[in-house]
Design an enzyme around this catalytic site. Structure first.
Site, mmCIF file in Angstrom:
data_model
loop_
_atom_site.group_PDB
_atom_site.id
_atom_site.type_symbol
_atom_site.label_atom_id
_atom_site.label_comp_id
_atom_site.label_asym_id
_atom_site.label_seq_id
_atom_site.Cartn_x
_atom_site.Cartn_y
_atom_site.Cartn_z
ATOM 1 N N GLY A 11 0.643 -1.121 -0.004
ATOM 2 C CA GLY A 11 0.252 -0.151 0.384
ATOM 3 C C GLY A 11 0.607 1.056 0.035
ATOM 4 N N GLY A 52 0.842 5.828 0.994
ATOM 5 C CA GLY A 52 -0.176 6.580 2.689
ATOM 6 C C GLY A 52 0.609 8.414 2.039
ATOM 7 N N GLY A 53 0.493 8.721 2.913
ATOM 8 C CA GLY A 53 1.523 9.934 3.231
ATOM 9 C C GLY A 53 2.792 10.263 3.147
ATOM 10 N N MET A 54 2.704 9.177 4.024
ATOM 11 C CA MET A 54 4.526 9.076 4.967
ATOM 12 C C MET A 54 4.955 7.836 4.082
ATOM 13 S SD MET A 54 4.693 11.422 6.923
ATOM 14 C CE MET A 54 6.405 11.050 7.439
ATOM 15 N N GLY A 55 4.638 7.477 3.147
ATOM 16 C CA GLY A 55 5.492 6.357 2.761
ATOM 17 C C GLY A 55 5.024 5.450 1.708
ATOM 18 N N VAL A 99 4.784 0.946 1.341
ATOM 19 C CA VAL A 99 4.488 0.075 1.664
ATOM 20 C C VAL A 99 5.141 -1.462 0.673
ATOM 21 C CG1 VAL A 99 4.622 -1.316 3.739
ATOM 22 C CG2 VAL A 99 3.844 1.142 3.568
ATOM 23 N N LYS A 111 9.180 0.176 4.350
ATOM 24 C CA LYS A 111 8.198 1.485 3.792
ATOM 25 C C LYS A 111 8.590 2.437 3.316
ATOM 26 C CE LYS A 111 5.701 5.217 6.985
ATOM 27 N NZ LYS A 111 4.879 5.243 8.100
ATOM 28 N N ASP A 169 -1.188 10.628 17.970
ATOM 29 C CA ASP A 169 -1.719 10.137 15.976
ATOM 30 C C ASP A 169 -2.345 9.145 17.058
ATOM 31 O OD1 ASP A 169 -3.525 11.032 14.133
ATOM 32 O OD2 ASP A 169 -1.746 10.270 12.665
#
Length: 875
Positions: free
Chosen positions: A21, A23-26, A28, A43, A136
């Protein structure tokens, strides 16, 4: 940009199996560790993120925070490394599902709730002992493995603190967090009150977030989930969640007390450590006396009641007395209780998804729950995105390549936007897009009323157009000369609109040609909840406004610094009915002023600022130029400057010298062309006007250009307001520059409204001989040497070009363009539509205003202000 890692490719001793997958941080990937023969997760931060310091710091923060922990309830990090300049993290590969997926099915059995809660707190306690605050915590960051073990993920927002045995240590010992106080980080529905306010946070913020998750596991619903972002944030700060027994009557009082204590608004009233919280959870499963047994003991201690008891006869009187006392106490509480705290004023930054850059246009939905914004991966390839503000969920809108200027239908069911010379709309429920009508022009913006009428602008300086939202009728011009960024008022009949470049706000009417002017020093108007919002040279402002009488009252209130450009256009913003404002801060590239000799020798002078439109005095001793909406005079010999005319009450541009050097005239926004003597006398209005005026002619006429019938034409305006047009054609004539003897006019020509311009010289004022000057290279910003023997212009690569000019017997002869030196002059023309440079009388030296590149100018997120009204209540 890193290419996506392909299956069977190698990353050090890790073989990529498949992508899991992104996302905003990398991104995977599932991979195989050939050294230890095990499956792992990798990641990786994409290379295009390496220039984003914030994302890079957060990625490194996650690596440091997670690698510092070794606990069965925290994701285990095995390794960190770098591939083609991009950092990556290697972690254990988990099989199972996020807690969010479990919660999507409703409440979790209480036995499981207690088990999951103890595991989460155990992992949090280990992190807190290492001085790490998650910040978070939410169901999306909790993973339940197939063997029912809970793992805490994603420490990307983690806050590192110096390890200390004193868990209540001073915040001064805290390492600098990823954000500063006053900036909200986290996910709105799971924030603590101190996070919502943007205040300093510690481990007790995690305890509040845990309480929200525990509440949701028990009840199957979120503790705070209102219709909009602002209402959700306000509820977190001010309100209590609904009673848990309404959703789950089987909850024990002890578990309910634990949840309530976790959700105390003040950190001092919560559990003060996760160790204490864990002990409280463990006590739930310890053997205790039942509530029924306790009741029995209590009754026995009082003793059996008999009919002879004197208390029985007194009960009615006692009850009446207690009721009276309660009423008196309640009345005193109501009269003496403090007023409820005002909702917090906070600022949220909505960044583009990974690999994308936000563009200036965005629009809040009418209820403020969603934000439509544009973002691009490469220049000119913008797409429309939709962000749900309360959850942070972001999706790209299909069929939206090239999207600009989004705006919403009144019910929030559709988003309209411009793309590929068409106005389109997408139905958010069905995902279907449709074409409303064809549109041409560059500065497109629109507004949509409840009757299904859309009013839109296509270009600054041209009439607004209207069309039915269903596309059944063709666009038709509205009865006004020009309009920019329209906005419907609540009655759906009247609409606000601004004027390009020169400021000013008007009210139009769908049913008549009546135009009403609003005396506000601003443009790009919007209306919400009794206030008119507008851009001004001083920032984004709001002023009390009656939408029925179109009257302003009170003083303008500055809401935000939206850009450092002292003009009225260029920063798009939107407002919603629930107190939200969204905009993208515009970082304007500052300009430096410098001297150039003909051989290209450069000498910088003064300090950077928004310098523009320089012009030498007749004796070459002084340069008049604009700066931040003011007019300045710069001493050519001493290298010093002073402000000559203030930008108050309205901004001033394009200074011109009187022929004897005794006065300077300039364009004052919403006033006209004014003149001010050098001896300090008052300003006087020479011509009242609106439009792109660039120069005054010696007999008192004005020279400029404007959009007319869809094209830009050069006009000449007399002192009584009469206009004649020069160099009319199917193309665009702009940036007129009159020769010193006023016999020849140089100007830039293009077949469309873009930057592909050609320099022409034509006989003035009646036309005649016409000469193409710039050849095949193109050019902008023509400027004459003051003896008329040379013409200059700027080539597309920034080179300053010179062309010799000689008139013999009424015929003009020109030489071949020659490059003198290269500059950082803006290719499209300076503020006020005049050149960004001027030459001395003999052409030996040049005074230039040049761009000073700001590397952050193109990476600004969309900023959302919540509860801006609190600014008003403080005044």
């Amino acid at each position: 940009m890193n290419k996506e890692l392909e299956a069977n490719s190698n990353l050090s001793h890790y073989r990529i199996v498949s992508k899991i997958g992104a996302g905003g941080m990398g991104e995977v990937y599932k991979a195989h560790d050939s050294r230890l023969d095990r499956e792992v997760a990798i990641k990786m931060l994409p290379s295009e993120m390496l220039s984003d310091e914030d994302r890079l710091r957060r990625f490194e923060q996650e690596a440091k925070a997670t690698s510092a922990l070794n606990h069965p309830n925290i994701l285990t990090v095995y390794d960190i490394g770098e591939h083609n300049g991009s950092p990556f993290i290697v972690a254990e590969l988990l099989e199972g599902e996020e807690l969010r997926e479990r919660l999507d099915g409703g409440a979790i059995p209480l036995r499981k709730v207690t088990d999951y809660a103890q595991q989460i707190v155990s992992g949090l306690s280990a992190a807190h002992e290492k001085g790490i605050v998650h910040r978070d915590l939410k169901p999306e960051n909790l993973f339940v493995t197939k063997d029912e073990r809970v793992k805490i993920l994603d420490f990307g927002l983690a806050k590192l603190r110096e390890s200390s045995t004193n868990i209540h240590g001073s915040e001064d010992a805290t390492r600098r967090a990823m954000t500063d106080p006053g900036v909200v980080m986290g996910t709105v529905g799971y924030m603590s009150p101190e996070q919502v306010r943007g205040s300093l946070t510690d481990h007790r913020s995690d305890i509040f977030s845990f309480g929200l998750i525990l509440y949701e596991m028990i009840t199957g619903r979120r503790a705070f989930q209102e219709e909009s972002l602002a209402e959700t944030m306000s509820a977190i700060v001010k309100e209590e969640p609904p009673e848990m027994t309404e959703s789950n009557p089987n909850i024990s009082p002890s578990l309910e007390r634990i949840v309530r204590r976790c959700l105390e608004k003040k950190p001092d009233r919560r559990f003060q450590s996760t160790a204490d919280l864990g002990f409280a959870l463990e006590s739930l499963s310890a053997p205790t006396i039942s509530s029924g047994a306790n009741m029995t003991v209590a009754v026995s201690a009082i003793g059996p009641e008999t009919d002879k008891s004197p208390w029985k006869a007194r009960i009615p009187w006692i009850a009446a007395g207690l009721l009276a006392l309660m009423l008196i106490s309640f009345g005193a509480w109501v009269s003496l209780r403090p007023a409820p705290a005002a909702p917090p004023f906070v600022s949220l930054d909505v960044a583009a998804p990974a690999g994308w850059t936000t563009r200036p246009t965005s629009a809040l939905s009418p209820d403020g729950s969603r934000l439509a914004f544009t973002a691009e991966q490469e220049k000119g390839k913008a797409h429309l995105w939709l962000r749900i503000l309360a959850t942070g969920e972001t999706q790209m809108v299909a069929d939206s390549e090239g999207a600009v200027g989004p705006f919403w239908s009144p019910d929030g069911a559709e988003i309209a936007y411009f793309t590929n010379d068409r106005l389109r709309a997408i139905n958010l429920a069905t995902g279907r897009t449709r074409v409303i009508c064809d549109v041409t022009g560059q500065r497109k913006a629109g507004t949509w009323n409840s009757s299904g009428v859309i009013v839109f602008a296509t270009e600054g300086g041209v009439p607004l157009k209207r069309v039915n939202a269903d596309g059944r009728s063709l666009p038709s011009d509205l009865p006004q000369k020009e309009g920019y960024r329209p906005f419907f008022l609540p009655d759906g009949r009247h609409f606000l609109f601004g004027h390009s470049q020169v400021g000013g706000i008007s009210v139009g009417n769908l049913e008549s040609a009546e135009i009403k002017e609003i005396r506000a020093d601003g443009a790009e108007p919007k209306y919400s909840d009794g206030y008119l919002f507008f851009n001004s040279p001083d920032g984004l402002k709001a002023q009390a406004f009656n939408p029925a009488s179109f009257k302003l009252s009170g003083e303008p209130i500055k809401i935000a610094e939206i850009c450092c450009l002292n003009t009225y256009v260029g920063t798009n913003f939107s407002v919603a009915a629930n107190g939200l404002i969204a905009f993208r801060r515009q970082i304007v590239e500052q300009r430096e002023i410098a001297w150039y000799s003909r051989d290209g020798t450069r000498t910088a002078v003064g300090e950077p600022g928004l310098w523009n439109n320089p012009l030498f005095s007749p004796d070459d001793s002084t340069i008049a130029l604009g700066r931040d909406g003011d007019i300045w005079l710069f001493d050519a010999a001493r290298g010093t400057g002073r402000m000559f005319a203030s930008g108050k009450p309205t901004s001033a541009f394009s200074p011109m010298w009187k022929s004897d050097g005794s006065a300077v005239s300039f364009l004052r926004v919403s006033v006209g062309w004014v003149e001010k003597p050098l001896n300090g006398g008052p300003e006087r209005t020479v011509i009242e006007l609106k439009g792109q005026v660039t120069q005054m002619i010696s007999d008192g006429r004005a020279l400029g250009f404007r959009i007319r019938d869809g094209n830009r034409d050069i006009f000449i305006r007399s002192s009584n307001g009469e206009e004649t047009y020069f160099a009319q054609s199917p193309g665009n004539e702009t940036q007129p520059a009159l020769s010193p003897d006023e016999r020849w006019l140089a100007y830039a020509y293009s077949e469309n409204s873009g930057n592909d311009k050609i320099i022409f010289i034509e006989a003035f004022p009646n036309g005649g001989q016409k000469i193409r000057i710039s050849g095949d290279i193109g050019g902008v910003q023509p400027r004459w040497r003051r003896d008329g023997r040379e013409l200059y212009f700027v080539a597309p690569d920034g080179s300053l070009m010179a062309v010799t000019v000689e008139e013999t017997g009424g015929v003009l002869k020109v030489g071949t363009p020659k490059a003198l030196f290269k500059t950082m002059i803006e290719a499209g023309g300076g503020i006020g539509t005049r050149a960004s440079y001027d030459a001395t009388r003999d052409g030996s030296r040049f005074f230039v205003t040049e761009q000073k590149k700001d590397p952050g100018a193109d990476t600004q997120p969309v900023t959302v202000l919540v509860n801006w009204q609190s600014i008003v209540t403080k005044r």
